[in-house]
Design an enzyme around this catalytic site. Structure first.
Site, mmCIF file in Angstrom:
data_model
loop_
_atom_site.group_PDB
_atom_site.id
_atom_site.type_symbol
_atom_site.label_atom_id
_atom_site.label_comp_id
_atom_site.label_asym_id
_atom_site.label_seq_id
_atom_site.Cartn_x
_atom_site.Cartn_y
_atom_site.Cartn_z
ATOM 1 N N GLU B 175 13.760 52.494 58.148
ATOM 2 C CA GLU B 175 14.051 52.940 57.493
ATOM 3 C C GLU B 175 14.044 52.066 55.793
ATOM 4 O O GLU B 175 14.148 51.330 55.991
ATOM 5 C CB GLU B 175 15.551 53.924 57.408
ATOM 6 C CG GLU B 175 16.690 52.852 57.870
ATOM 7 C CD GLU B 175 16.817 51.567 57.145
ATOM 8 O OE1 GLU B 175 17.027 51.471 55.843
ATOM 9 O OE2 GLU B 175 16.885 50.568 57.619
ATOM 10 N N GLU B 317 13.155 48.435 58.465
ATOM 11 C CA GLU B 317 12.000 48.929 58.454
ATOM 12 C C GLU B 317 11.766 49.411 59.274
ATOM 13 O O GLU B 317 10.530 49.615 59.503
ATOM 14 C CB GLU B 317 11.138 47.530 57.311
ATOM 15 C CG GLU B 317 11.450 47.533 56.148
ATOM 16 C CD GLU B 317 10.141 46.396 55.344
ATOM 17 O OE1 GLU B 317 9.601 46.235 56.042
ATOM 18 O OE2 GLU B 317 10.807 46.019 54.682
#
Lengths: 351, 351
Positions: B175, B317
């Site tokens: 994310e 990420e």
């Protein structure tokens, strides 16, 4: 006491710390689009690699895995779960690409180099044949090798590291040798003073009775060889030819500033010898993983080093080192390929 | 209370344990040329992967990384070291290939899929635009989102997992969302009863005063939203759209038997929601790493799961998940490509 060639190598080994270079690396990491230090150990791994190469933007393209193979006379004492002919059988497996290390080398683009330092029988076509003898002698009865052979094993490793430094950006070191966890544990006990209870484990899979016997064999051998105190004497008394070669490889790599990624329990026992010969020898060594072999954590602690992976591997061959070379490749790619805050127009920390 | 579609998904989720299949996998590992269990966690990782796919020889060729992006209203409280416009700037960075996750996806042959679940501003060309709103509301003042939005976020994740199960053999979830460690820590506190002292850390790099303030904001919000107890209400009160989507993705993946590799602190907070909705939802989830964010170890412990890597990463990420997908690929290749004792004519253990 040492040979002139070994001494010449030891004299070349320098402390690789460099505050100015470390600052350049830190500044480059800080310019990349991520929170500061958020790549954790990948950032310190890259810094170590850059310090070894001595450049702010290190290169990692040509990768090798040296697998040092040899037989051990101490297998006569029944210290391994596998029969000693497995050493030669596994060398054949390496050459046909069927072993674990072959699979990982294919995945990661690492060139495997199989070095025969003293496997019983004829050297197989395809190995680098540097056989010192067809296995060591049984160290439960006398020295594993002569002092001359110990020095020859180390010098062979130095020579290989010199060639590797011209051909590769990084080299892993791993091994194959039925009986060699016994040798490695004995070397660790001799260097540290720890009882085999702390240093010896089940290796390839001894049962509790087998492990108790292995520890007893090592304890008796430590008594037999108690006069061996300098590193060459310890290697001669208790070592293996592959362990001597790995110790030499570490020394040669440190002298040539070739980054070496060290595999598990047995490769780390070679680091004990190398460090005793030159404390700064391990500046060029990256310790890949903590093995499932119980004594390895204590050995790494004794060496004063921290591994990157802890996956319960206890296979040897360089498997843990191969995984770590790939992790190193990630750190190099991140460092070289990520956008900067400026190039990507990303705002920086506000506090 | 839930939507019909969410309920239909929850009904499809089954316990994936299978003693017969586990025995077949164990037998195959035992046939390969290595000491038994000597690949440690790589063997248990492969077993888990095979159980999710439900086949004795699992396949891993098509790999994706879903990066769920959204903004957080709670950034108004000054809980992050970075300004909130960085969410959209980093989405742009993902699309031009300059972020850490892009580098790792290139190295490992993983397809990045950037999902905009609620980034402020226009969705950028190249993202999967599933925006629910332009960021959540500030949960220090009221609910982060409506119950309908929470269900919509979860259903969006379920939908994506369904599509992913047709296209990929494994999917990572990661994310991007400035402020989302605050949301994840609040969810963890709400689910566990732990004080923010235990759950909230510096995120992208708060100083001690900033961290104390962040904990105070979370503590007050937990009081404000104390009536939120069921998982949908917790998500609505304290969540983010990307966290809801990852929770849904985990549920959909469990229903479709798609192996999901979970990234760090924020992705794991989505697992808290998914597990509360269906305890067996995490059977299809592989937890990649323990993050450097201090609350993550406690969160993994609360979830009852063990990660594979511990590298001090705290970047998000999907970076930790990408490294673990590559480790998974090693385990699959070893399992599928290694020679057997019979094929390589290697002798077995003698005891």
């Amino acid at each position: 006491m040492n040979s002139p060639r070994l001494n010449a190598t030891l004299e070349l080994i320098r402390d690789l710390s460099d505050d100015n270079l470390a600052r350049q690396v830190e500044e480059h990491w800080a310019s990349l689009t991520k929170p500061r230090h958020s790549l954790g150990k990948l950032e310190s791994l890259l810094l170590h690699f850059a310090l070894i190469q001595g450049v702010p933007i290190p290169r990692l393209e040509r990768k090798a895995m040296f697998v040092f193979c040899a037989d051990h006379g101490v297998t006569q004492e029944g210290v391994s779960a596998f029969p000693s002919e497995v050493t030669a059988q596994m060398v054949a497996n390496f050459l046909t690409g069927g072993a674990a290390i072959n699979v990982l080398c294919r995945q990661f683009g690492i060139e495997p180099v199989i070095v025969d330092m003293g496997v019983r029988g004829e050297a197989l076509p395809g190995v680098v044949n540097l056989k010192i003898a067809e296995g060591t002698c049984n160290f439960a009865k006398g020295p594993a090798m002569s002092r001359e052979q110990a020095i020859e094993a180390i010098e062979t490793g130095i020579e290989l590291a010199g060639e590797a430094a011209r051909q590769y950006d990084v080299a892993g070191i791993g091994e194959m040798g039925i009986g060699n966890t016994t040798s490695a544990a004995a070397i660790f006990s001799a260097c540290s003073g720890l009882d085999p209870e702390e240093t010896a484990g089940p290796g390839t899979g001894l049962d509790p009775a087998g492990l108790a016997h292995k520890r007893m064999v090592i304890r008796a051998a430590l008594q037999l060889h108690r006069s061996a105190t300098d590193p060459i004497s310890v290697l001669a008394a208790l070592g293996g030819f592959e362990i001597g070669a790995m110790a030499g490889f570490l020394l040669g790599a440190a002298a040539m500033r070739l980054p070496v990624v060290v595999d598990g329990f047995i490769a780390s026992s070679a680091a004990l010898i190398a460090k005793s010969l030159a404390p700064a020898a391990l500046d060029a060594a990256i310790f890949s993983h903590c093995s499932g072999e119980p004594g390895h954590a204590a050995m790494l602690n004794f060496l004063g080093v921290s591994p990157y992976l802890d996956l319960g591997l206890r296979l040897g061959e360089g498997t843990g080192a191969a995984l770590c070379i790939n992790l190193l490749e990630s750190s190099v790619r991140l460092y070289r390929e990520m956008a900067t805050f400026d190039s990507a127009a990303v705002s920086r920390e506000s506090r």
